[in-house]
Write an enzyme that holds these catalytic residues in place. Structure first.
Site, PDB file in Angstrom:
ATOM      1  N   PRO A   1     -10.007 -31.918  46.754  1.00 35.41           N
ATOM      2  CA  PRO A   1     -10.775 -31.045  45.556  1.00 35.41           C
ATOM      3  C   PRO A   1      -9.990 -30.033  44.940  1.00 35.41           C
ATOM      4  O   PRO A   1      -9.463 -29.080  45.681  1.00 35.41           O
ATOM      5  CB  PRO A   1     -12.098 -30.888  46.465  1.00 35.41           C
ATOM      6  CG  PRO A   1     -12.191 -31.609  47.731  1.00 35.41           C
ATOM      7  CD  PRO A   1     -10.761 -31.865  47.825  1.00 35.41           C
ATOM      8  N   GLU A   2     -10.211 -29.799  43.824  1.00 37.03           N
ATOM      9  CA  GLU A   2      -9.473 -28.373  43.125  1.00 37.03           C
ATOM     10  C   GLU A   2     -10.613 -27.756  42.786  1.00 37.03           C
ATOM     11  O   GLU A   2     -11.710 -28.142  42.679  1.00 37.03           O
ATOM     12  CB  GLU A   2      -8.641 -29.127  42.276  1.00 37.03           C
ATOM     13  CG  GLU A   2      -7.516 -30.145  42.466  1.00 37.03           C
ATOM     14  CD  GLU A   2      -6.497 -30.540  41.441  1.00 37.03           C
ATOM     15  OE1 GLU A   2      -6.589 -29.725  40.479  1.00 37.03           O
ATOM     16  OE2 GLU A   2      -6.081 -31.631  41.505  1.00 37.03           O
TER      17      GLU A   2
ATOM     18  N   ARG B   1     -11.893 -36.536  57.431  1.00 36.83           N
ATOM     19  CA  ARG B   1     -10.408 -36.298  57.781  1.00 36.83           C
ATOM     20  C   ARG B   1     -10.148 -34.993  58.764  1.00 36.83           C
ATOM     21  O   ARG B   1      -9.100 -34.767  59.248  1.00 36.83           O
ATOM     22  CB  ARG B   1      -9.585 -36.536  56.676  1.00 36.83           C
ATOM     23  CG  ARG B   1      -9.554 -38.027  56.335  1.00 36.83           C
ATOM     24  CD  ARG B   1      -8.884 -37.956  54.940  1.00 36.83           C
ATOM     25  NE  ARG B   1      -7.230 -37.837  55.195  1.00 36.83           N
ATOM     26  CZ  ARG B   1      -6.452 -38.042  54.197  1.00 36.83           C
ATOM     27  NH1 ARG B   1      -6.541 -38.340  53.044  1.00 36.83           N
ATOM     28  NH2 ARG B   1      -5.190 -37.955  54.732  1.00 36.83           N
TER      29      ARG B   1
END
Ligand SMILES: [Zn+2]
Length: 282
Positions: free
Chosen positions: A2-3, A113
């Site tokens: 995600p940016e 993750r």
């Protein structure tokens, strides 16, 4: 990963469930994230009211009425899911941290993750501590101008694309939006960063803002894991000009008409894929 637009979209999705609400329960189901969730996390936040949130780069901060704040980073695969009051919900395997508000909403941090982070900060001192103390300017702030960007790039010999990924140069920009902003401002991603000055820096700063704002309006880009807080997907990936479009031509570009045009190429810079138009960004 995600940016800025994805993180901002998540923050905006969290606000209605959290702002003005007291946290009735703070549950840490699994604490071994990239940085361990602190042992006193639940105790520090339980019973507190969340009064505001803020995004800084790719981080979300949630401030209580006191000095405590939580800091959230989505990592690679982290997402926030909001369960409205009264809705039944069985916890999933990767639901690591749960905020339950006084009205019964659940705000759930899920991260398969576990590269994400959830930790505590102080309202008074958070900005003076790592990573915030060295972080570059916020590209959506009013004071992010061509001059500010030119100053951040001056003297840097590394390629402009790689440099834009450095969170201490500009906060929140990652691989997708660096590629798209360089395309929009017609700058070759291989140029030494320090040579992007003056009018070009102004054009690049404007393009970064524009691309990020359009992406936020689209709910971000959903490529793999990223989803909005209601489980829906962002759709900016359908509007990419160059990212992930190797071998194609780009919208409204000379590469569509020119004989022998090169079109969109993919190169590796700093271990990451860069997509650019070899005709427009030359
Ligand atoms: Zn093109």
């Amino acid at each position: 990963m995600p940016e800025l637009p994805e993180v901002e979209t998540v923050r905006l999705g969290m606000e209605p469930a959290l702002i003005g609400r007291r946290l009735r329960r703070v549950l840490v189901r699994r604490s071994d994230l990239r940085v361990p969730v602190p042992e006193n996390f639940s105790k520090a936040l339980k019973g507190q009211r969340i009064v505001s949130t803020q995004r800084r780069g790719k981080y979300i901060l949630g401030f209580t009425g006191g000095d405590e704040a939580f800091v959230l980073h989505l990592g690679m695969s982290g997402r926030i899911l909001i369960v409205p009051p009264g809705q039944r919900y069985a916890f999933a395997k990767h639901d690591h941290v749960v905020f339950e508000t006084e009205d019964g909403s659940k705000v759930i941090f899920n991260d398969p993750r576990r590269f994400g982070m959830m930790y505590l900060a102080s309202r008074k001192s958070w900005s003076t501590l790592k990573p915030f103390n060295a972080m570059g300017p916020e590209p959506l702030a009013d004071d992010f101008t061509g001059r500010v960007l030119a100053d951040a790039l001056r003297g840097r010999a590394s390629p402009i694309k790689t440099t834009l990924l450095d969170q201490n140069v500009v906060a929140g920009v990652g691989n997708i939006y660096a590629c798209e902003a360089l395309f929009e401002s017609q700058i070759d991603p291989r140029r030494p960063a320090g040579t992007v000055q003056g009018r070009e820096a102004a054009r690049l700063a404007a393009s970064i803002r524009d691309v990020l704002q359009r992406a936020i309006a689209a709910g971000g880009s959903s490529l793999k894991d990223y989803a909005l807080t209601d489980g829906s997907r962002g759709y900016f990936q359908t509007a990419f000009s160059v990212y992930d479009r190797e071998g194609q031509s780009c919208p409204g570009c000379v590469c569509q008409k020119k004989r022998g045009a090169k079109g969109i190429r993919r190169i590796i810079q700093g271990g990451r894929s860069t997509f650019y138009c070899a005709d427009k960004q030359a």
